[in-house]
Design an enzyme around this catalytic site. Structure first.
Site, mmCIF file in Angstrom:
data_model
loop_
_atom_site.group_PDB
_atom_site.id
_atom_site.type_symbol
_atom_site.label_atom_id
_atom_site.label_comp_id
_atom_site.label_asym_id
_atom_site.label_seq_id
_atom_site.Cartn_x
_atom_site.Cartn_y
_atom_site.Cartn_z
ATOM 1 N N ASN A 95 17.796 3.736 -9.071
ATOM 2 C CA ASN A 95 17.588 4.595 -7.912
ATOM 3 C C ASN A 95 17.176 3.713 -6.743
ATOM 4 O O ASN A 95 16.029 3.277 -6.652
ATOM 5 C CB ASN A 95 16.480 5.616 -8.229
ATOM 6 N N GLU A 114 9.846 12.297 -4.961
ATOM 7 C CA GLU A 114 9.833 12.062 -3.506
ATOM 8 C C GLU A 114 10.521 13.207 -2.765
ATOM 9 O O GLU A 114 10.144 13.551 -1.649
ATOM 10 C CB GLU A 114 10.476 10.703 -3.194
ATOM 11 N N SER A 123 7.512 2.490 -12.388
ATOM 12 C CA SER A 123 7.107 1.086 -12.435
ATOM 13 C C SER A 123 7.621 0.332 -13.661
ATOM 14 O O SER A 123 6.911 -0.493 -14.232
ATOM 15 C CB SER A 123 5.583 0.968 -12.322
ATOM 16 N N HIS A 179 13.720 14.567 -7.800
ATOM 17 C CA HIS A 179 12.857 13.377 -7.770
ATOM 18 C C HIS A 179 11.544 13.742 -7.075
ATOM 19 O O HIS A 179 11.532 14.542 -6.127
ATOM 20 C CB HIS A 179 13.563 12.246 -7.024
ATOM 21 N N GLY A 230 6.438 3.647 -8.123
ATOM 22 C CA GLY A 230 6.240 2.702 -7.026
ATOM 23 C C GLY A 230 4.813 2.194 -6.895
ATOM 24 O O GLY A 230 4.439 1.618 -5.875
ATOM 25 N N GLU A 255 8.972 11.200 -15.172
ATOM 26 C CA GLU A 255 8.464 10.254 -14.183
ATOM 27 C C GLU A 255 7.076 10.688 -13.723
ATOM 28 O O GLU A 255 6.962 11.510 -12.789
ATOM 29 C CB GLU A 255 9.399 10.209 -12.976
ATOM 30 N N LYS A 261 16.922 4.533 -3.702
ATOM 31 C CA LYS A 261 16.234 5.289 -2.644
ATOM 32 C C LYS A 261 16.869 4.956 -1.284
ATOM 33 O O LYS A 261 18.062 4.708 -1.229
ATOM 34 C CB LYS A 261 14.728 4.989 -2.671
HETATM 35 C C1 PEP Z 1 11.808 6.105 -9.159
HETATM 36 O O1 PEP Z 1 11.872 6.126 -7.948
HETATM 37 O O2 PEP Z 1 12.417 6.952 -9.822
HETATM 38 C C2 PEP Z 1 10.979 5.086 -9.786
HETATM 39 C C3 PEP Z 1 10.746 5.176 -11.062
HETATM 40 O O3 PEP Z 1 10.487 4.114 -8.961
HETATM 41 P P1 PEP Z 1 9.711 2.777 -9.430
HETATM 42 O O4 PEP Z 1 10.519 2.173 -10.555
HETATM 43 O O5 PEP Z 1 9.712 1.911 -8.215
HETATM 44 O O6 PEP Z 1 8.363 3.182 -9.872
#
Ligand code: PEP
Length: 256
Positions: free
Chosen positions: A10, A100, A216, A98, A176, A170, A12
């Site tokens: 992803n 976000e 992460s 997601h 992040g 998630e 983003k």
């Molecule tokens: C994500 O945006 O779905 C995600 C898991 O981000 P990150 O790996 O940066 O935590």
């Protein structure tokens, strides 16, 4: 358990056209050398790079996904992108719900449900994101939050439909932040999700639905996070922006 694992990138709101194409070229080189037997890899670039990345990955096993879509078919919805448009760019997958999108664009479970139903109707495979925020995590509300998210987001999804859905667990506090869930935490929530799917559908759906972890994931922790049988891959944000790191994560999944 599902026959293949899934690792999705992803990106983003990162990477313009040229950077997206460069990344696709690097990943292609990897696929020219190595054959993945049990892991499917999906790139989810910004909308503006979908077509170009699709052209780059043609003829490779790499799949294309979008990061969002709108639930209407066509019309006066300025700035929105339909499922049909995604399909015309070569998308097979679409990330929906997601955190976000939930946090910054007020997407509710009900909106996500409309999107999931539309994606399935149009032949796209949704990657449906669920997860608790930090406060909910600290208040030990993870299971009730996820229960509600799954109940509503998957409402009216048929047994045929669910076969094309991937769930991404998630935890919002892990996205992040550099603070990943432990493999044990991921395992326990994935098992809870499977119990929930058993209640909503049946044993086969519970066993066969792909449930991936996101939050992460890095080349350093990927292997450990993908160790529990119930974790079927990962949704990768930050670490998917560099081809070298992303490839290490793919390797960690494939060699598990
Ligand atoms: C994500 O945006 O779905 C995600 C898991 O981000 P990150 O790996 O940066 O935590």
């Amino acid at each position: 358990m599902p026959n293949k694992k899934l690792i999705a990138a992803n990106w983003k709101m990162n990477k313009g056209l040229v950077q997206s194409q460069q990344f696709a070229d690097e990943l292609k080189k990897y696929f020219e050398k190595y054959k993945l037997t049990d892991t499917e890899v999906v790139l989810c670039p910004p909308f503006t790079s979908l077509d170009a990345v699709n052209k780059k990955i043609a003829g490779t096993p790499i799949k294309l996904g979008a990061q969002n879509m709108y639930f209407e078919t066509i019309g006066a919805y300025t700035g929105e992108i339909s499922a049909g448009m995604l399909k015309s760019c070569g998308c097979e997958y679409v990330i929906l719900g997601h955190s976000e999108r939930r946090q910054y664009f007020n997407e509710t479970n009900a909106i996500i449900n409309k999107k999931v139903l539309k994606a399935l109707d149009e032949g796209l495979k949704p990657i449906v994101c669920v997860g608790e925020n930090l406060q909910e995590h600290e208040d030990k509300l993870t299971e009730s939050v996820i229960d509600e998210q799954i109940t509503v987001c998957l409402s009216h999804v048929s047994e045929e439909g669910i076969a094309n859905v991937t769930i991404a667990y998630e935890p919002v506090w892990a996205i992040g932040t550099g603070k990943n869930a432990t493999p044990h935490q991921a395992e326990s929530v994935h098992n809870f999700l499977r119990k929930k799917l058993k209640k909503m559908y049946n044993d086969d759906v519970s066993k066969n639905t792909k449930i991936i972890y996101g939050g992460s994931v890095t080349p350093e922790n990927a292997k450990e996070l993908f160790t529990p049988q119930t974790v079927n891959g990962g949704l990768i944000g930050g670490a998917s922006l560099e081809a070298e790191k992303f490839i290490k994560i793919i390797n960690a999944s494939n060699s598990k």
